[in-house]
Motif scaffolding. Structure first.
Motif, PDB file in Angstrom:
ATOM      1  N   GLY A 195       0.756  -1.233   0.000  1.00  0.00           N
ATOM      2  CA  GLY A 195       0.000   0.000   0.000  1.00  0.00           C
ATOM      3  C   GLY A 195       0.792   1.290   0.000  1.00  0.00           C
ATOM      4  N   ALA A 196       2.113   1.215  -0.120  1.00  0.00           N
ATOM      5  CA  ALA A 196       2.915   2.442  -0.134  1.00  0.00           C
ATOM      6  C   ALA A 196       2.596   3.261  -1.382  1.00  0.00           C
ATOM      7  CB  ALA A 196       4.405   2.099  -0.107  1.00  0.00           C
ATOM      8  N   GLN A 197       2.691   4.565  -1.244  1.00  0.00           N
ATOM      9  CA  GLN A 197       2.452   5.475  -2.355  1.00  0.00           C
ATOM     10  C   GLN A 197       3.660   5.486  -3.297  1.00  0.00           C
ATOM     11  OE1 GLN A 197      -0.524   7.253  -2.826  1.00  0.00           O
ATOM     12  NE2 GLN A 197      -1.124   5.833  -1.203  1.00  0.00           N
ATOM     13  N   ILE A 198       3.390   5.651  -4.579  1.00  0.00           N
ATOM     14  CA  ILE A 198       4.451   5.622  -5.592  1.00  0.00           C
ATOM     15  C   ILE A 198       5.511   6.681  -5.299  1.00  0.00           C
ATOM     16  CG2 ILE A 198       4.966   5.999  -8.039  1.00  0.00           C
ATOM     17  CD1 ILE A 198       2.151   4.733  -8.582  1.00  0.00           C
ATOM     18  N   ALA A 199       5.096   7.882  -4.948  1.00  0.00           N
ATOM     19  CA  ALA A 199       6.051   8.960  -4.667  1.00  0.00           C
ATOM     20  C   ALA A 199       6.968   8.596  -3.501  1.00  0.00           C
ATOM     21  CB  ALA A 199       5.321  10.263  -4.382  1.00  0.00           C
ATOM     22  N   GLY A 200       6.401   7.998  -2.466  1.00  0.00           N
ATOM     23  CA  GLY A 200       7.195   7.592  -1.313  1.00  0.00           C
ATOM     24  C   GLY A 200       8.175   6.489  -1.649  1.00  0.00           C
ATOM     25  N   VAL A 201       7.740   5.531  -2.446  1.00  0.00           N
ATOM     26  CA  VAL A 201       8.627   4.437  -2.865  1.00  0.00           C
ATOM     27  C   VAL A 201       9.770   4.994  -3.711  1.00  0.00           C
ATOM     28  CG1 VAL A 201       8.786   2.319  -4.240  1.00  0.00           C
ATOM     29  CG2 VAL A 201       6.824   2.686  -2.718  1.00  0.00           C
ATOM     30  N   ALA A 202       9.436   5.881  -4.634  1.00  0.00           N
ATOM     31  CA  ALA A 202      10.465   6.486  -5.488  1.00  0.00           C
ATOM     32  C   ALA A 202      11.518   7.194  -4.640  1.00  0.00           C
ATOM     33  CB  ALA A 202       9.824   7.456  -6.469  1.00  0.00           C
TER      34      ALA A 202
END
Length: 96
Positions: free
Chosen positions: A61-68
């Protein structure tokens, strides 16, 4: 070195020169040994480690921006481009 990269994806941001120094090897020696033992270049292997980490984070469920950001990409767009290159679709499309 490959095992350390697998255990901790965050350390994979270190470059080839840093890992060669860690292993007491020249850059060229590490490059040859890495390909011989893994079948991939150091950068290919590191990319795969980051992708595995990204898949784990996104599936929880992590957000794409946070993963990036966590994986050291310059922007969510750069991360999405790499993801699409590897999987044929964007991260959001992949998890739909």
């Amino acid at each position: 070195i490959a095992e350390l990269l697998l255990r901790d994806g965050a350390v994979s941001r270190e470059g080839l020169d840093a890992w060669a120094a860690y292993g007491g090897l020249s850059r060229r020696s590490l490059t040859r040994m890495f390909r011989a033992q893994t079948g991939a270049s150091f950068n290919e292997w590191r990319q795969r480690v980051l992708l595995m980490e990204a898949l784990t984070l996104l599936s929880h469920g992590a957000q794409i921006a946070g993963v990036a950001q966590q994986l050291g990409y310059a922007s969510p767009g750069a991360f999405a481009t790499m993801f699409k290159r590897q999987f044929g679709q964007t991260p959001s499309g992949f998890f739909r």
